[in-house]
Design an enzyme around this catalytic site. Structure first.
Site, PDB file in Angstrom:
ATOM      1  N   LYS A 196       0.839  -1.225   0.000  1.00  0.00           N
ATOM      2  CA  LYS A 196       0.000   0.000   0.000  1.00  0.00           C
ATOM      3  C   LYS A 196       0.858   1.254   0.000  1.00  0.00           C
ATOM      4  O   LYS A 196       0.548   2.229  -0.661  1.00  0.00           O
ATOM      5  CB  LYS A 196      -0.872   0.047   1.263  1.00  0.00           C
ATOM      6  N   ILE A 247     -10.127  -5.911  13.496  1.00  0.00           N
ATOM      7  CA  ILE A 247     -10.865  -5.211  14.554  1.00  0.00           C
ATOM      8  C   ILE A 247     -10.251  -3.835  14.783  1.00  0.00           C
ATOM      9  O   ILE A 247     -10.939  -2.831  14.895  1.00  0.00           O
ATOM     10  CB  ILE A 247     -10.833  -6.036  15.860  1.00  0.00           C
ATOM     11  N   LYS A 291      -8.226 -15.412  -9.214  1.00  0.00           N
ATOM     12  CA  LYS A 291      -9.496 -15.477  -8.485  1.00  0.00           C
ATOM     13  C   LYS A 291      -9.901 -14.090  -7.955  1.00  0.00           C
ATOM     14  O   LYS A 291      -9.109 -13.422  -7.291  1.00  0.00           O
ATOM     15  CB  LYS A 291      -9.368 -16.460  -7.312  1.00  0.00           C
ATOM     16  N   LYS A 303     -12.738 -13.593  -6.050  1.00  0.00           N
ATOM     17  CA  LYS A 303     -13.625 -13.681  -4.872  1.00  0.00           C
ATOM     18  C   LYS A 303     -13.085 -12.981  -3.629  1.00  0.00           C
ATOM     19  O   LYS A 303     -13.820 -12.253  -2.953  1.00  0.00           O
ATOM     20  CB  LYS A 303     -13.945 -15.160  -4.583  1.00  0.00           C
ATOM     21  N   CYS A 314      25.511   5.028  12.680  1.00  0.00           N
ATOM     22  CA  CYS A 314      25.007   5.068  14.057  1.00  0.00           C
ATOM     23  C   CYS A 314      25.697   3.994  14.899  1.00  0.00           C
ATOM     24  O   CYS A 314      26.862   4.149  15.248  1.00  0.00           O
ATOM     25  CB  CYS A 314      23.489   4.949  14.062  1.00  0.00           C
ATOM     26  N   LEU A 315      25.029   2.883  15.187  1.00  0.00           N
ATOM     27  CA  LEU A 315      25.695   1.803  15.909  1.00  0.00           C
ATOM     28  C   LEU A 315      26.960   1.372  15.160  1.00  0.00           C
ATOM     29  O   LEU A 315      27.961   0.998  15.769  1.00  0.00           O
ATOM     30  CB  LEU A 315      24.732   0.620  16.055  1.00  0.00           C
ATOM     31  N   MET A 372      28.988   3.297  13.552  1.00  0.00           N
ATOM     32  CA  MET A 372      30.084   4.203  13.923  1.00  0.00           C
ATOM     33  C   MET A 372      30.588   3.853  15.321  1.00  0.00           C
ATOM     34  O   MET A 372      31.793   3.819  15.577  1.00  0.00           O
ATOM     35  CB  MET A 372      29.630   5.670  13.896  1.00  0.00           C
ATOM     36  N   HIS A 403      21.930   9.165  10.458  1.00  0.00           N
ATOM     37  CA  HIS A 403      21.405   8.177   9.501  1.00  0.00           C
ATOM     38  C   HIS A 403      21.235   8.807   8.120  1.00  0.00           C
ATOM     39  O   HIS A 403      20.153   9.298   7.790  1.00  0.00           O
ATOM     40  CB  HIS A 403      20.041   7.659   9.983  1.00  0.00           C
ATOM     41  N   GLU A 429      20.788   7.421   5.395  1.00  0.00           N
ATOM     42  CA  GLU A 429      19.855   6.679   4.527  1.00  0.00           C
ATOM     43  C   GLU A 429      18.469   7.321   4.460  1.00  0.00           C
ATOM     44  O   GLU A 429      17.720   7.090   3.520  1.00  0.00           O
ATOM     45  CB  GLU A 429      19.740   5.218   4.991  1.00  0.00           C
TER      46      GLU A 429
HETATM   47  N1  GLN Z   1      22.109   1.773  20.246  1.00  0.00           N
HETATM   48  C1  GLN Z   1      22.851   2.922  19.842  1.00  0.00           C
HETATM   49  C2  GLN Z   1      22.394   4.181  20.560  1.00  0.00           C
HETATM   50  O1  GLN Z   1      21.342   4.219  21.127  1.00  0.00           O
HETATM   51  C3  GLN Z   1      22.775   3.128  18.337  1.00  0.00           C
HETATM   52  C4  GLN Z   1      21.434   3.490  17.842  1.00  0.00           C
HETATM   53  C5  GLN Z   1      21.273   3.331  16.365  1.00  0.00           C
HETATM   54  O2  GLN Z   1      22.066   2.684  15.714  1.00  0.00           O
HETATM   55  N2  GLN Z   1      20.201   3.880  15.804  1.00  0.00           N
HETATM   56  O3  GLN Z   1      23.093   5.164  20.568  1.00  0.00           O
END
Ligand code: GLN
Length: 546
Positions: free
Chosen positions: A23, A154, A193, A195, A388-389, A391, A514, A516
């Site tokens: 969707k 529901i 189908k 239905k 993030c993690l 790094m 991030h 991305e």
């Molecule tokens: N767990 C790590 C933190 O809280 C990294 C978080 C993450 O990768 N989004 O800083």
């Protein structure tokens, strides 16, 4: 006479028969077409679960948590809205049952309904209608609202009742119902189908919603008989039975497929809006580039802890695809479970890849595998992107193996580590509640001169989205700098480290934010693009020896 343009039109998209019909991609594809016909579009997702937002859910539940610029932790469909439709989302673009009920209950406690019995209808439904109306505005032409879940659930009922009432109030020429349904192919019968779709529309009808347009997901093309049957029993016009055949090659084909069938034109006509010309040549060119990757394949290892679920790293995978489109290379993702690295070492899983990406995540499971992957990339000169993690793992690895800080760690994984190179900030230490309390949303980042990041961005300051509690511990900065870690990105006001690199490595960039979340098929994110470029360069000598 056409409706004056200041009236905001609404399109409501529901789903039937099964979940995971796409969707979000359908809604986003329609959003793109309408935007490209010159209309200002906003998009919204209503999710019928009780979590106040997606932030407290594991990626194993509903896939990744998407983060908006204003710091909301949302459903991943908002990623499709931003990437495909090019529509910026905000906190108002995602409401859940939990958020709606929290508002109603808070108002009840404040005496907002004094004397009344507070009920699902009208109080909860009114709150949902207010959430939908929050998307309107002087400059908004069309709001597309997607209702999560499947007709018959529901949990969805208050949302369906609210959109029924909403359309009733704004009138047919200002509001449309689109139902996305499945027309399964039954192998034994050798037939498609209809239905299940009839029954799904039947469910909607019992609550007063008659879809105006039926979008049918199918493995094979619908015949005229199928369409006639669906039109007759589902009460829609024949040309408003639109098919959405499974796209084998790219989800970015969906908008073009819908346009070919005139879906956007029908929508505009039904909403009494001018059918302006559609200019989508850049999208077609992008798709052609994706489908004809002249520069071969670049293989990237995605070393994660939720890799068994396809949607867990949705935006990361999409961003890699975008970078591939920019370089006309097919980015092949090798999904590596970091716990497997812990058991068997890096070699069996990372051998031969052209780049290694360690994405975000929470909790200590699989961390040592991610740290080992960062070490493998560092010592072998494999292009590395840590997010993030990712790094944080790269920093821990460097502290342990280059700076000799034994047992260096993040206090998230080892609260008693002698070297907390990644730690909580003071304000996070005081934070007991889990929901919506991380460092969230867009923050500025100053990019150092003569860094890989500066070369990629071509800018001295950028804004990137965050979602984390822990930070690089600046007490260790000098020590690490001396040993070759480059602090390439820093928050200009707080001094928090946002990006690190390795001196002397072909391409090793890790960021606390991030990237991305800000990549799109028409505009690959600079860091992803630069990373994939480095992976292609890394691949070259390997190709020569083959
Ligand atoms: N767990 C790590 C933190 O809280 C990294 C978080 C993450 O990768 N989004 O800083």
């Amino acid at each position: 006479m056409k409706t004056p343009p200041h009236v905001t039109k609404h399109i409501f998209i529901t789903g039937g028969v099964v979940s995971s019909l796409g969707k979000g991609i359908t809604a986003a594809s329609l959003g793109l077409l309408l935007a490209r016909r010159g209309y200002r579009v906003r998009m919204q997702k209503l999710d019928p679960y009780l979590n106040v937002d997606a932030g407290t859910m594991s990626p194993f539940q509903h896939g990744e948590v998407y983060v908006t610029a204003d710091g909301a932790e949302t459903d991943l469909d908002l990623g499709h809205y931003e990437r495909i439709a090019g529509v910026a989302c905000t906190r108002d673009s995602n409401y859940t049952t939990g958020r709606i009920y929290s508002a109603v209950i808070a108002r009840e406690r404040q005496g907002g309904y004094l004397g009344k019995t507070v009920q699902v209808v009208p109080h909860v439904t009114d709150e949902i209608k207010a959430a939908i109306a929050s998307m309107d505005g002087g400059d908004v032409d069309i709001v597309i609202t997607e209702i999560g879940g499947t007709a018959g659930d529901i949990e969805s009922l208050p949302f369906l009742e609210a959109i029924r009432e909403y359309r009733q109030a704004i009138g047919r020429q200002n509001g449309l119902f689109i139902h996305l349904t499945l027309v399964p192919f039954i192998k034994a019968a050798g037939e498609l189908k209809t239905k299940p779709s009839q029954q799904s529309v039947g469910i909607l009808r019992t609550i007063g919603i008659i879809p105006d347009i039926l979008v049918c997901r199918a493995e094979q093309h619908l015949t005229r008989e199928h369409r006639e049957k669906l039109a007759l029993f589902c009460n829609v016009e024949l040309n408003l039975v639109i098919e959405e055949i499974d796209v084998a090659r790219s989800i970015y084909e969906v908008p073009l497929d819908l346009a070919r069938q005139g879906a956007d034109v029908y929508i505009l006509e039904m909403l009494d809006l001018h059918v302006r010309p559609l200019d989508i040549r850049d999208w077609e060119a992008m798709l052609a580039a994706q489908l004809n990757p002249e520069s071969g394949v670049a293989e990237i290892a995605l070393v994660g802890k939720y890799v068994s679920l396809k949607d867990a790293y949705k935006s990361v995978c999409e961003a890699l695809t975008h970078a591939g489109i920019a370089h006309r290379v097919e980015v092949r993702i090798r999904r590596v479970e970091s716990e497997d690295i812990e058991k068997q070492g890096c070699e069996p899983f990372l051998q031969g890849v052209h780049g290694i990406l360690v994405p975000g995540g929470f909790g200590d499971r699989g961390i040592e595998g991610k740290i080992a992957a960062a070490q493998y990339a560092r010592t072998r000169g494999v292009p590395f992107l840590g997010i993030c993690l990712g790094m944080q793992c790269a920093v821990i690895e460097f502290a342990r193996n280059v700076c000799g800080l034994d047992r260096a760690n993040s206090t998230e994984f080892d609260p008693d580590t002698p070297h907390p190179v990644v730690d909580l900030m003071e304000e996070q230490k005081r934070q007991a509640a889990k929901g919506g309390t991380m460092r969230l949303g867009l923050f500025p980042c100053a990019i150092g001169e003569a860094t890989k990041a500066r070369a990629a961005y071509g800018a001295a300051e950028v804004g990137e989205r965050h979602r984390h509690r822990y930070e690089f511990n600046n007490r260790y900065r000098e020590q690490m700098e001396t040993r070759g870690m480059v602090f390439a990105g820093v928050n200009p006001s707080s001094g928090l480290v946002e990006a690190v690199e390795l001196a002397g490595h072909p391409w090793f960039v890790a960021c606390q934010f991030h990237p991305e979340f800000q990549s799109s098929p028409l505009k690959a994110h600079p860091l992803f693009s630069s990373f994939v470029g480095a992976a292609m360069a890394f691949r070259a000598p390997a190709c020569r020896t083959e």
